[in-house]
Write an enzyme that holds these catalytic residues in place. Structure first.
Site: not given
Ligand code: 0O2
Length: 230
Positions: A39, A60, A154, A169
């Site tokens: 794309i 992950k 994702e 952050e």
């Molecule tokens: P990492 O390091 O990326 O693996 P769900 O079960 O899908 O409903 P989930 O996964 O908590 O729940 O969904 P969400 O909140 O939509 O997406 C989570 C991911 O978004 C996180 O993955 C982060 O990559 C990012 N993210 C969400 N909130 C924040 C935040 O406040 N700060 C930052 N920097 N990233 C955020 P992981 O698994 O937490 O981490």
């Protein structure tokens, strides 16, 4: 120390199962990465404008998977890993301007072999932490010797500014083992507001570029489908 006998067959069986699961997610990421790269190259060629700055992929870590399953109050099993964790395979698309993000979402909606199963717009509705990005959970078909499997991936789509904030952050949060002091959380929320303001300003400056691109795109594509015709 636990003195029970090691069962080598059990260890081999477990290792093979884990390798199979990882292969499934790695293959899905490769499929998605190839699609996005195509794309991106097509945009460059047809419109001389590319909404994608760069992409990153990641699987992950086992520690992060276990932590997430425990946080959800689930047992650490392969079944729960596959059914309950949506972001074992993750791809991040970094766009130039905010409208590019919605353009990318539209494009995935029109891609026939990518099925969107969930959308979360953290740009219109940022998280309390200040986090903003657009998240899609998609199913990507992957062909193996014994048939086809739909694998969850994702996709996080964000601008350079959103990525800048989220990366720093994340680092700061990690340093505090996720227990951020209140004043730091507040400062980070303030920073996200500044980043958001900057993003909107840059997007309005980039409007002319985007409008020209939209005109070119409308001229060159039919039915809003992004298919290159030979
Ligand atoms: P990492 O390091 O990326 O693996 P769900 O079960 O899908 O409903 P989930 O996964 O908590 O729940 O969904 P969400 O909140 O939509 O997406 C989570 C991911 O978004 C996180 O993955 C982060 O990559 C990012 N993210 C969400 N909130 C924040 C935040 O406040 N700060 C930052 N920097 N990233 C955020 P992981 O698994 O937490 O981490």
């Amino acid at each position: 120390m636990n003195n029970s006998l090691i069962n080598i067959n059990e260890i081999k069986e477990g290792a093979l199962q884990l390798r199979k699961i990882l292969l499934m997610y790695e293959s899905a990421l490769k499929e998605m990465e190839t699609k996005i790269n195509i794309i991106s190259q097509e945009f460059e060629l047809l419109y001389k404008y590319n909404p994608i700055e760069h992409i990153k992929t990641r699987i992950k870590t086992p520690e992060s998977i276990v932590k997430k399953l425990r946080k959800k109050g689930l047992e650490v099993t392969y079944k729960n890993l596959i059914n309950e964790i949506n972001d074992v395979a993750g791809i991040r698309i970094i766009c130039s301007f905010i409208p590019d993000i919605y353009r990318m979402v539209e494009m995935f909606e029109q891609t026939p072999d990518v099925k969107i199963i969930r959308k979360k717009d953290y740009i219109k509705n940022p998280k309390p932490s200040g986090y903003s990005s657009y998240h899609l959970i998609v199913l990507v078909p992957v062909s193996f010797s014994k048939g086809m499997t739909n694998v969850k991936v994702e996709i996080q789509i964000r601008t350079i500014a959103m990525d800048f904030w989220a990366s720093l952050e994340h680092k700061i949060k990690y340093k505090y083992d996720e227990r951020l002091p209140k004043n730091i959380s507040k400062e980070l929320i303030d920073c996200s507001r500044i980043v958001n303001k900057l993003d909107k300003k840059m997007s309005s400056l980039g409007n002319k570029l985007i409008e020209e691109f939209d005109m070119e795109q409308n001229k060159k594509t039919k039915n809003k489908k992004h298919i290159m015709k030979f």
